[in-house]
Write a protein that holds these residues in place. Structure first.
Motif, PDB file in Angstrom:
ATOM      1  N   PRO A 217       0.807  -1.224   0.000  1.00 28.30           N
ATOM      2  CA  PRO A 217       0.000   0.000   0.000  1.00 28.30           C
ATOM      3  C   PRO A 217       0.836   1.268   0.000  1.00 28.30           C
ATOM      4  O   PRO A 217       0.319   2.357  -0.237  1.00 28.30           O
ATOM      5  N   GLN A 218       2.138   1.139   0.250  1.00 28.32           N
ATOM      6  CA  GLN A 218       3.020   2.311   0.263  1.00 28.32           C
ATOM      7  C   GLN A 218       3.060   3.020  -1.095  1.00 28.32           C
ATOM      8  O   GLN A 218       3.314   4.219  -1.155  1.00 28.32           O
ATOM      9  N   LEU A 223       1.929   8.289  -3.705  1.00 29.92           N
ATOM     10  CA  LEU A 223       1.290   9.173  -4.676  1.00 29.92           C
ATOM     11  C   LEU A 223       0.306  10.117  -4.001  1.00 29.92           C
ATOM     12  O   LEU A 223       0.209  11.299  -4.350  1.00 29.92           O
ATOM     13  N   ASP A 224      -0.440   9.612  -3.013  1.00 30.19           N
ATOM     14  CA  ASP A 224      -1.382  10.465  -2.275  1.00 30.19           C
ATOM     15  C   ASP A 224      -0.659  11.604  -1.574  1.00 30.19           C
ATOM     16  O   ASP A 224      -1.144  12.744  -1.535  1.00 30.19           O
ATOM     17  N   SER A 225       0.525  11.303  -1.009  1.00 33.97           N
ATOM     18  CA  SER A 225       1.277  12.334  -0.283  1.00 33.97           C
ATOM     19  C   SER A 225       1.736  13.461  -1.198  1.00 33.97           C
ATOM     20  O   SER A 225       2.001  14.575  -0.744  1.00 33.97           O
ATOM     21  N   ASP A 229      -3.206  12.352  -8.625  1.00 34.00           N
ATOM     22  CA  ASP A 229      -4.483  11.664  -8.785  1.00 34.00           C
ATOM     23  C   ASP A 229      -4.591  11.116 -10.211  1.00 34.00           C
ATOM     24  O   ASP A 229      -4.839  11.860 -11.164  1.00 34.00           O
ATOM     25  N   PHE A 230      -4.422   9.820 -10.344  1.00 35.96           N
ATOM     26  CA  PHE A 230      -4.433   9.209 -11.671  1.00 35.96           C
ATOM     27  C   PHE A 230      -5.845   8.934 -12.189  1.00 35.96           C
ATOM     28  O   PHE A 230      -6.005   8.402 -13.289  1.00 35.96           O
ATOM     29  N   THR A 231      -6.847   9.276 -11.380  1.00 39.82           N
ATOM     30  CA  THR A 231      -8.220   9.121 -11.888  1.00 39.82           C
ATOM     31  C   THR A 231      -8.586  10.252 -12.838  1.00 39.82           C
ATOM     32  O   THR A 231      -9.611  10.180 -13.515  1.00 39.82           O
ATOM     33  N   GLN A 232      -7.755  11.296 -12.885  1.00 40.33           N
ATOM     34  CA  GLN A 232      -8.014  12.397 -13.814  1.00 40.33           C
ATOM     35  C   GLN A 232      -7.927  11.898 -15.260  1.00 40.33           C
ATOM     36  O   GLN A 232      -7.094  11.062 -15.599  1.00 40.33           O
ATOM     37  N   PRO A 271      10.654  18.058  -9.809  1.00 38.30           N
ATOM     38  CA  PRO A 271       9.575  18.134  -8.823  1.00 38.30           C
ATOM     39  C   PRO A 271       8.455  17.183  -9.255  1.00 38.30           C
ATOM     40  O   PRO A 271       8.352  16.809 -10.432  1.00 38.30           O
ATOM     41  N   ALA A 272       7.598  16.786  -8.314  1.00 39.13           N
ATOM     42  CA  ALA A 272       6.561  15.788  -8.596  1.00 39.13           C
ATOM     43  C   ALA A 272       5.645  16.202  -9.744  1.00 39.13           C
ATOM     44  O   ALA A 272       5.216  15.363 -10.553  1.00 39.13           O
TER      45      ALA A 272
END
Length: 402
Positions: A217-218, A223-225, A229-232, A271-272
């Motif tokens: 789950p890490q 990604l959440d941190s 959001d890959f649902t976009q 950067p992310a």
């Protein structure tokens, strides 16, 4: 291709004895690079430099890179109140060239600092460690594992140049909008997934990718941190990239060992927001073989380097959780110019050297600040344990001339 048969066999055996007869890409990359006998960084396959090497780093160009870093370390020592010892912990020291340039410069120009200096090298590769020890035999350098340093033992600076990019990464792919992890198996296992016993492998079995539920789950938490959001709808099906959980584990240990001082990380990355840009749909994984790069990690196994760009936002945010404060992030080009590289270029032709040497030196300095190459690397500086007065003193490498 030019793979190491013994390493391929070891990886294949690891796969057949693993649950579901598959391993994560991170496990595959770890074995390829760091297997104690056959891994790229553990064997004589590793070659750094211009002639006969697979890649080169900034210290291979000239001593100026290390000398300018040495100026930054001197200021860090002064900001901290000139502690004795001041520990410089270089993590992943390559051929020892950077250490040599730093130590020689301090010895020649700042003897007081040199006397106060404790230089420690953390090196996983036995081949490189041997080369470092030979090159640095005239200097008081200590080698150890990162885990051997006691908690809160270091007053000084942990630093690395092109280290984190070689940490094993997990790979993922979007399938119908769902995050799936990329695993590695053998072509035999892919054809016979219900084989009751390990297959008798050829000297160099072929490795293939399969996808499945994330191994931990890490990955989603990472990604959440970052707010990714890959649902976009902007992210296409088949989008793939990497997650470097090993970098977070490494930074946790570094932060735990540092009592007061700095962490300086130089590497290529983004950067992310740029790393996980929808248009960067195939990730950043690269392989280096004889100064050529490509994106196939399943050839030249054990004979080539494998790297991935690093996510500087992840290091910043994870550092904050580990009590590291963000001091600054800057491109290598600007960092070195702030430390005086421009002055060195301007003064070059005042030196009494043959013109060919001066031109070669000038070319090396320009490569260090080329924004499309080494100059585009990121420099992240974090701190721990500094008081308000110390924090308020700007670091020279982060202070751009007006």
């Amino acid at each position: 291709m030019n793979s190491n048969p013994a390493l391929c066999a070891a990886i294949a055996n690891y796969i057949t004895t693993s649950p579901q007869q598959r391993i994560t890409f991170a496990q595959f990359m770890d074995m390829v690079l760091y297997h104690p006998e056959y891994g790229y960084y553990s064997s004589d396959a590793l070659k750094i430099g211009f002639k006969g090497g697979d890649f080169f780093t900034s210290p291979n160009l000239c001593s100026d890179f290390g000398e300018l870093l040495a100026e930054q370390f001197l200021q860090m020592w002064e900001i901290l109140g000139k502690p004795i010892p001041f520990s410089l912990v270089e993590m992943g020291a390559g051929q020892g060239l950077l250490a040599l340039h730093i130590l020689k410069y301090h010895q020649l120009h700042y003897p007081d600092f040199f006397t106060a200096l404790e230089y420690i090298i953390i090196e996983k590769s036995p081949t490189l460690k041997q080369e470092q020890q030979q090159r640095l035999q005239d200097f008081p350098v200590r080698w150890c594992n990162l885990e051997e340093i006691p908690p809160n033992a270091i007053a000084g600076c942990f630093f690395s140049n092109e280290l984190v990019d070689a940490f094993p990464v997990h790979q993922f792919i979007l399938e119908t909008g769902e995050l799936q992890e990329i695993y590695v198996t053998t072509d035999q296992n892919e054809k016979q997934t219900n084989a009751p016993s390990p297959m008798p492998y050829a000297p160099c079995p072929s490795f293939v990718e399969v996808t499945g539920e994330p191994s931990t789950p890490q990955l989603a938490e990472y990604l959440d941190s970052l707010g990714i959001d890959f649902t976009q709808s902007a992210y296409p099906d088949g989008y793939r990239s990497e997650i470097n959980l090993a970098a977070l584990d490494w930074l946790s240990i570094v932060a735990d060992r540092l009592q007061r001082g700095y962490v300086l990380t130089i590497d290529y990355g983004y950067p992310a927001s740029r790393y996980y840009n929808p248009r960067r749909s195939q990730g950043t994984l690269q392989c280096y073989y004889h100064h050529r790069f490509h994106d196939n990690p399943y050839i030249n196994i054990g004979r080539q380097d494998i790297t991935a760009h690093i996510d500087f936002t992840a290091l910043e945010r994870w550092g904050e959780k580990c009590n590291l404060k963000n001091v600054g992030f800057i491109q290598q080009e600007l960092f070195l110019m702030a430390l005086g590289l421009g002055d060195r270029i301007a003064a070059l032709f005042e030196q009494k050297q043959p013109l060919s040497q001066l031109l070669q030196h000038r070319d090396a300095l320009h490569q260090l600040i080329d924004p499309t190459g080494l100059g585009g690397f990121g420099v992240l500086i974090q701190s721990k344990g500094l008081d308000k007065t110390e924090i308020s003193q700007p670091l020279k490498g982060l202070t751009l001339p007006e």
